[in-house]
Structure formats: C-alpha cells, structure tokens
Design an enzyme around this catalytic site. Sequence first.
Site, PDB file in Angstrom:
ATOM      1  N   CYS A  68       0.923  -1.181  -0.076  1.00  0.00           N
ATOM      2  CA  CYS A  68      -0.124   0.029   0.001  1.00  0.00           C
ATOM      3  C   CYS A  68       0.969   1.358   0.063  1.00  0.00           C
ATOM      4  O   CYS A  68       0.575   2.062  -0.939  1.00  0.00           O
ATOM      5  CB  CYS A  68      -0.952  -0.068   1.256  1.00  0.00           C
ATOM      6  SG  CYS A  68      -0.294  -0.480   2.908  1.00  0.00           S
ATOM      7  N   ARG A  72       0.800   4.562  -2.867  1.00  0.00           N
ATOM      8  CA  ARG A  72       0.171   5.725  -2.582  1.00  0.00           C
ATOM      9  C   ARG A  72       1.059   6.661  -2.645  1.00  0.00           C
ATOM     10  O   ARG A  72       0.909   7.673  -3.348  1.00  0.00           O
ATOM     11  CB  ARG A  72      -0.291   5.851  -1.261  1.00  0.00           C
ATOM     12  CG  ARG A  72      -1.571   4.855  -0.889  1.00  0.00           C
ATOM     13  CD  ARG A  72      -1.639   4.272   0.409  1.00  0.00           C
ATOM     14  NE  ARG A  72      -2.504   3.257   0.512  1.00  0.00           N
ATOM     15  CZ  ARG A  72      -3.649   3.106   0.640  1.00  0.00           C
ATOM     16  NH1 ARG A  72      -4.596   4.214   1.038  1.00  0.00           N
ATOM     17  NH2 ARG A  72      -4.350   2.095   0.782  1.00  0.00           N
ATOM     18  N   HIS A 132      -1.342   6.131   5.723  1.00  0.00           N
ATOM     19  CA  HIS A 132      -0.279   5.491   5.718  1.00  0.00           C
ATOM     20  C   HIS A 132       1.198   5.824   5.122  1.00  0.00           C
ATOM     21  O   HIS A 132       1.985   5.289   4.625  1.00  0.00           O
ATOM     22  CB  HIS A 132      -0.559   4.082   5.085  1.00  0.00           C
ATOM     23  CG  HIS A 132       0.359   2.990   5.557  1.00  0.00           C
ATOM     24  ND1 HIS A 132       0.387   1.606   4.907  1.00  0.00           N
ATOM     25  CD2 HIS A 132       1.183   2.877   6.798  1.00  0.00           C
ATOM     26  CE1 HIS A 132       1.455   0.722   5.861  1.00  0.00           C
ATOM     27  NE2 HIS A 132       1.554   1.612   6.736  1.00  0.00           N
ATOM     28  N   ASP A 326      -4.985  -0.081  -4.742  1.00  0.00           N
ATOM     29  CA  ASP A 326      -3.434   0.139  -4.265  1.00  0.00           C
ATOM     30  C   ASP A 326      -2.535  -0.946  -4.792  1.00  0.00           C
ATOM     31  O   ASP A 326      -1.247  -0.991  -4.771  1.00  0.00           O
ATOM     32  CB  ASP A 326      -3.348   0.661  -2.850  1.00  0.00           C
ATOM     33  CG  ASP A 326      -3.668  -0.406  -1.908  1.00  0.00           C
ATOM     34  OD1 ASP A 326      -4.386  -1.405  -2.315  1.00  0.00           O
ATOM     35  OD2 ASP A 326      -3.244  -0.282  -0.599  1.00  0.00           O
ATOM     36  N   LYS A 383      -0.665  -9.721  -3.480  1.00  0.00           N
ATOM     37  CA  LYS A 383      -0.011  -8.584  -2.719  1.00  0.00           C
ATOM     38  C   LYS A 383       1.274  -8.811  -2.126  1.00  0.00           C
ATOM     39  O   LYS A 383       1.411  -9.996  -1.566  1.00  0.00           O
ATOM     40  CB  LYS A 383      -0.972  -8.160  -1.472  1.00  0.00           C
ATOM     41  CG  LYS A 383      -0.357  -7.184  -0.693  1.00  0.00           C
ATOM     42  CD  LYS A 383      -1.365  -6.601   0.499  1.00  0.00           C
ATOM     43  CE  LYS A 383      -0.965  -5.613   1.243  1.00  0.00           C
ATOM     44  NZ  LYS A 383      -1.669  -5.176   2.443  1.00  0.00           N
TER      45      LYS A 383
END
Length: 584
Positions: A68, A72, A132, A326, A383
Amino acid sequence: MPSLAQAAETLAGAELASASRPNIVLILADDLGYSDTAPYGSEVKTPTISALAEQGLSFTNYHTAANCAPSRAMLLTGIDNHLAGVPNIIEMLAPEQRAHAHYQGVLGDNVVTVATLLESAGYHTYMAGKWHLGSASNKLPISRGFEQTVTMADSGADNWDQRPYLPLYDQANWFANGERFQLPEDFYSSRFLIDKTIEFIDSNLQDGQPFFAYVPFMAVHVPVQAPREYIERYEGVYDKGWDVLRDERRERAIELGVVPPTANMVSMTTTKNWALLSDERKRYESKRMAVYAGMIEAMDFNIGRLVDYLKIQGQYDNTIFIFTSDNGSEASGPDNPTSLVNSAGTGNMGYHVNYEGLGEKGSYNSISASFASASVSPLAFYKFYAGEGGIRVPLIIAGMPLQLQQGLTRAFAWATDITPTILSFAGVELPGPRYAGRPVLPITGKDLSPVLMGESDRIYADHETVGYELTGHAVLFQGDYKIVVNQPPAGDGQWRLYNIVTDPGETDDLSAQQPQRFQEMLSGYETYKRENRVLSLPPGYSQMRQLFSNALQERYGANITVMILALIVLLPFFIFYRARKHRS
C-alpha cells in the site's frame, strides 16, 4: 443529503465551475483484486463502478506497487517510491535500510503531492480515508496539500470501531486536520468516509472553485467486515469453492475483453484442494468470501451516494472520476482461522472468528490465499509479490467534462502516471526543480490524456522501461514484455520473461526463446536499481520476521517483561507464517 428543492436553490445562487477546470475524484480501494469488480469479471454487484466503466475508459494493463504505502507514494507524487522515501511500508523496513534517508517509509520532503499543486492552482483539496505515508504532524495529509482531512494514519484498522487490527499498534490512529480524532459510535468505514467527503465538498460548494477529493477506502483490507445485509446477499454464492470461481471469472473477463482469449492460468502452490475440505470447512470458507464480496458491494454503494450527491448539486457533469486499487488481493489470511493457534491470536486482540456474525462488529475476517487466487483471476500471485496478481489492478477513468474515450484499452500504464494525468485535467503545470523554496524531484510519470482522448493507443514507446522493486521482488516492463522475479515462499527467486499482453497469467516463460531480449531487460533492471537508489536486502531478511521485530521494538523497546507478553500475542501469527512458508 440535500433535497432536490435545496439543490435547485443552490444552483440558482452559485456559478458552476468551468469545464476547463473540472472537479476530480480519486477513489482508491485497498487490496482489491484484479477481477473483484463487475467490469473486470466479478460476480459481485458493483453498479456504481460499472456505470463509471460504461461512461469512461477502463485500463486492462495498469500496474502499481505490490503493497500500500509505496503505491500511494507514487500515486500522489508521480515519482518512483524509492526516491519518494517509501520503498516499503514502514512496518517492514529493516534497521540497516532505515539508516538511509530515502528509506524511511514516509513521504519525503523532496517530492510535491498532487494535492499541493492543485491547492496552489485554486482547487479545494479534500481527503477522507487511509493515509499510511507518515503520522508525524509534518507528514500528515493536512501538511501535504490537503485543505480538509480525516484520515487513518496506519496500515489498517477496524471498520466498525476505533481499534487496531494488529498487535503492531496500541491504538487506531485517526486524525482530522492534523489533530487526533474520535470516531462516531455509528461508524462503518465506507459509509463514514463518503459522509466526510460529501461534508467537505459541501462546505465550499458556493464559491464556485473546483475541488479535488481523494477517497482511499479501507475496503477490502483486513479485517474484512461488512454490514449484515450485504453479507447475506452472497451467502451460498461461493459454495463451489475457489477453483470454480477462478475459472468463472477468467471466462467472464475474456467475454468482456478484459483479457485476451489466450489468457491461461497457472495453479498457485498456495491454493488448497477444495474437495479435501470437510463440509464444515467449506461452509466457513464460503462465508469468508461472502463477507469479502459484501464489503466490495458496500463500498460501491457508498461511492454511489457520492455520485448521487454530485448529480443533485449539478456537479456530476463537471467531475472526472478515477477508480483504482493500491495493489492486488491480500492472501495472508490463515487457511483455518478457527484453529486453536489462529483463534488464540485474534482472541488476544478481542476479536471472535465465529461463523455466526463473521464480518460484523467484533469479528475478525480475512480470505486465504486460495480465494485470493480467484480474486486476482486469471493472474498469478498476490499482494507483496511482483506477479501480475500483485501489481495489475483495475483503473477506470470517467467523466463528462473532457469527453473521454469509452471502452477498454490495453495501453500499459503505471502508478506514477496518475498525478501528471490529474494535473493535465486541471491545466496545472508540472513543478520545476524547486518548489516553495526547496529542491524537488521531477515527476517521471506520463500523462495518460492522449489515450483517454483517443489521440493515441499507447503512452510508452517500445524502447521505454519502467522498473519496480519490493523486498527483492522485482520487475522491469518494456513494451508488451515484463521480466519478473518473485521470492519465496510463494516464488522461487528466478527471473522470467513474459509477454503480459497475450499472456497476462504469466504461464509461458520466454526467457529461453528470446535470450537477447531477456538479457537486455536484465541489464535495464540494473540501470533502474542504480538510478532509483534501490538498496539490497540485509542477509536473511523476511517481511514477516521484520514486521514482528519492528513491532516489538516500536512498542516495547528494551522492556523484557512486556516483550515477552507481546510475543504471546504475536506468536500465533508467526506460527501461521512459518507453517505456510514450510508447506510452500
């Protein structure tokens, strides 16, 4: 939400923004798999996202980082995540890496966010959701260009209460405009984030200035939770298991044109044999996936509330929507959450894993690697990994102001392309070598407008490369090709070459058939590493082991007593990880 009469009065007294300065809404799902929405082949009902896909352009070859915070960072700056200070989530960085200034896991001061640039150009800028990218006062979104914010600063949190989802955190760190924030009692994350987005937009609607709204949802990050009415719609839907679902999604994706008919699939070693499960286990696994699907539909419903609000306010026709994820699906959920070890781990955090009430308030739910293989169908890996399932995600861009193209495009696109595309929509120039009195890095992403406007069928030329690395999982893209290495436990540490246009499932390694291309791309990756200051991993590095180590050090320091108590809480998670690594 205002009535139609109130909306008419608002429109009568306010000048609509010019179509040359459109509103922009950037919606970011969390851990959403490639085929988790209806436009990409899902059985999950996503009418709002489907409507955006029908009105705009869906990218079938869009890629991002495999977890993530790096995603971002690139999404909001247009710059490679290593240079932007976020090579990995801060929770998994080794101390040896954090000795380097660009390996801090928080957004660096050497980059400018798209929000900062838009705010300087007269846009209102709002954010409601997961950040985050740093929790210090000068790293929160209120200090990075967002005018009004409510944000969860961590990697995740509960969707029903203000509580952490992992023993890594001692609290769920929510902030509003830089100050600590207490969630309302009737909180559910997807509903709350849209409530705040509407509130922010409404607060300045009268002045006629355009707005940029960034809505990074917590859905469908663990804990996977949803209101009962959404879960019930999918109970029984997944009773045939993950293999059937993976095949069904592949067929729908082919029918929709999302992947070519040549798209084959590999069998992931982490996918279990559904037929060997007991009836009780099958029932429980089906419910886990039903909660996951319900959480997706709940997100879609709340996006629809924002769309309806903008329509009532007369802003919809002047708004561009960008929807993406993401990274790919999260696959680290345990194979059996109700086992003694796993239920002890969640129980120590005050959660239950009972079938009844799964996904509702007080429960802890996730999906395992087996259903995650269907979530990313027909792709491979998940992921954290560099396989297509970890880094290829949906991207839909729709909006009336610029008469964007409709349908599908196979044009390659990368996470850093979002910021320059947004700036192009807004008519805002890219920053120079200095901004606000300090040196800043140049944006390296590309404006996707030529593809969106139908002026070109691709942005990247065949000779151009895009590199990526996360804890040794690595990629170089060039033209229709990709070299990739996935590390254990799910990978084997070997570089491979694929044509990801004709073979998105990465089933046919071309490295032996095209040795020259393979070697040239390996050389290109070394250039990427050098230019983007990618550091080597410390010997013996493990993502999960580093996560546990950092958690203990961060929360307990050198206090041996509390460290032992913390180990009791963390031990079930570590045992699960070690067991999965051994099996694979």
